[in-house]
Scaffold this active site. Sequence first.
Site, PDB file in Angstrom:
ATOM      1  CG  ASN A  87      61.820  39.575  -5.054  1.00 60.54           C
ATOM      2  OD1 ASN A  87      61.391  40.675  -5.202  1.00 60.54           O
ATOM      3  ND2 ASN A  87      61.785  38.676  -4.175  1.00 60.54           N
ATOM      4  CD  GLN A  94      61.616  34.201  -9.912  1.00 60.34           C
ATOM      5  OE1 GLN A  94      61.502  35.099 -10.865  1.00 60.34           O
ATOM      6  NE2 GLN A  94      60.915  33.248  -9.932  1.00 60.34           N
ATOM      7  CG  HIS A 100      57.670  32.722  -4.749  1.00 63.26           C
ATOM      8  ND1 HIS A 100      58.541  32.455  -5.706  1.00 63.26           N
ATOM      9  CD2 HIS A 100      58.410  33.738  -3.879  1.00 63.26           C
ATOM     10  CE1 HIS A 100      59.685  32.978  -5.453  1.00 63.26           C
ATOM     11  NE2 HIS A 100      59.503  33.854  -4.410  1.00 63.26           N
TER      12      HIS A 100
HETATM   13  P1  AMP Z   1      62.282  34.907  -4.094  1.00 60.54           P
HETATM   14  O1  AMP Z   1      64.053  35.428  -3.654  1.00 60.54           O
HETATM   15  O2  AMP Z   1      61.609  35.753  -4.356  1.00 60.54           O
HETATM   16  O3  AMP Z   1      62.602  33.724  -4.942  1.00 60.54           O
HETATM   17  O4  AMP Z   1      62.045  34.084  -2.610  1.00 60.54           O
HETATM   18  C1  AMP Z   1      62.211  33.045  -2.430  1.00 60.54           C
HETATM   19  C2  AMP Z   1      61.784  32.630  -0.901  1.00 60.54           C
HETATM   20  O5  AMP Z   1      61.647  31.525  -0.638  1.00 60.54           O
HETATM   21  C3  AMP Z   1      62.959  33.390   0.148  1.00 60.54           C
HETATM   22  O6  AMP Z   1      62.239  34.511   0.858  1.00 60.54           O
HETATM   23  C4  AMP Z   1      63.113  32.117   0.929  1.00 60.54           C
HETATM   24  O7  AMP Z   1      63.347  32.525   2.337  1.00 60.54           O
HETATM   25  C5  AMP Z   1      61.973  31.167   0.643  1.00 60.54           C
HETATM   26  N1  AMP Z   1      62.185  29.817   0.849  1.00 60.54           N
HETATM   27  C6  AMP Z   1      63.157  29.146   0.304  1.00 60.54           C
HETATM   28  N2  AMP Z   1      63.011  27.999   0.914  1.00 60.54           N
HETATM   29  C7  AMP Z   1      62.035  27.989   1.774  1.00 60.54           C
HETATM   30  C8  AMP Z   1      61.300  26.623   2.384  1.00 60.54           C
HETATM   31  N3  AMP Z   1      61.737  25.369   2.430  1.00 60.54           N
HETATM   32  N4  AMP Z   1      60.356  26.994   3.108  1.00 60.54           N
HETATM   33  C9  AMP Z   1      59.873  28.186   3.144  1.00 60.54           C
HETATM   34  N5  AMP Z   1      60.178  29.440   2.525  1.00 60.54           N
HETATM   35  C10 AMP Z   1      61.443  29.208   1.544  1.00 60.54           C
END
Ligand code: AMP
Length: 114
Positions: A87, A94, A100
């Site tokens: 994203n 995002q 990531h």
């Molecule tokens: P994005 O929307 O592509 O930025 O995705 C961020 C992702 O990070 C989401 O799927 C969240 O569920 C994940 N996320 C946020 N905090 C954590 C955490 N502490 N451990 C694992 N995943 C996380």
Amino acid sequence: MSNCIFCKIMSKEIPSTIFYEDELCIAFDDINPQAPVHVLIVPREHVATFNDLGEDKKELIAHLCMVVNKVAEIKKIQDPGYRIVINCNPAGGQMVYHLHVHVLGGRHMSWPPG
Ligand code: AMP
Ligand code: ZN
């Protein structure tokens, strides 16, 4: 970056389920999984978005792709398959501004995505 949640996961300030790590990246399970397998592959270097991947990051990009394959093998989703998502910025959905790669599997993925 001091206030970045993924940098904090990297430095073990925040607990996570890191199951793979090497010199360039780590991989752990998403805290809010959208599929039976939902892994995040995160480069050690704090790169904010996909837009920040220039010529100098070619090696990193290739490495992340190679690690997707490793993760798929570890999680046993190579066959029947999986989806890779990155994203980028608000319209891309995002939420965390540390680049990531999402690896999603263990169920059938629909198309088009939401
Ligand atoms: P994005 O929307 O592509 O930025 O995705 C961020 C992702 O990070 C989401 O799927 C969240 O569920 C994940 N996320 C946020 N905090 C954590 C955490 N502490 N451990 C694992 N995943 C996380
Ligand atoms: Zn970071």
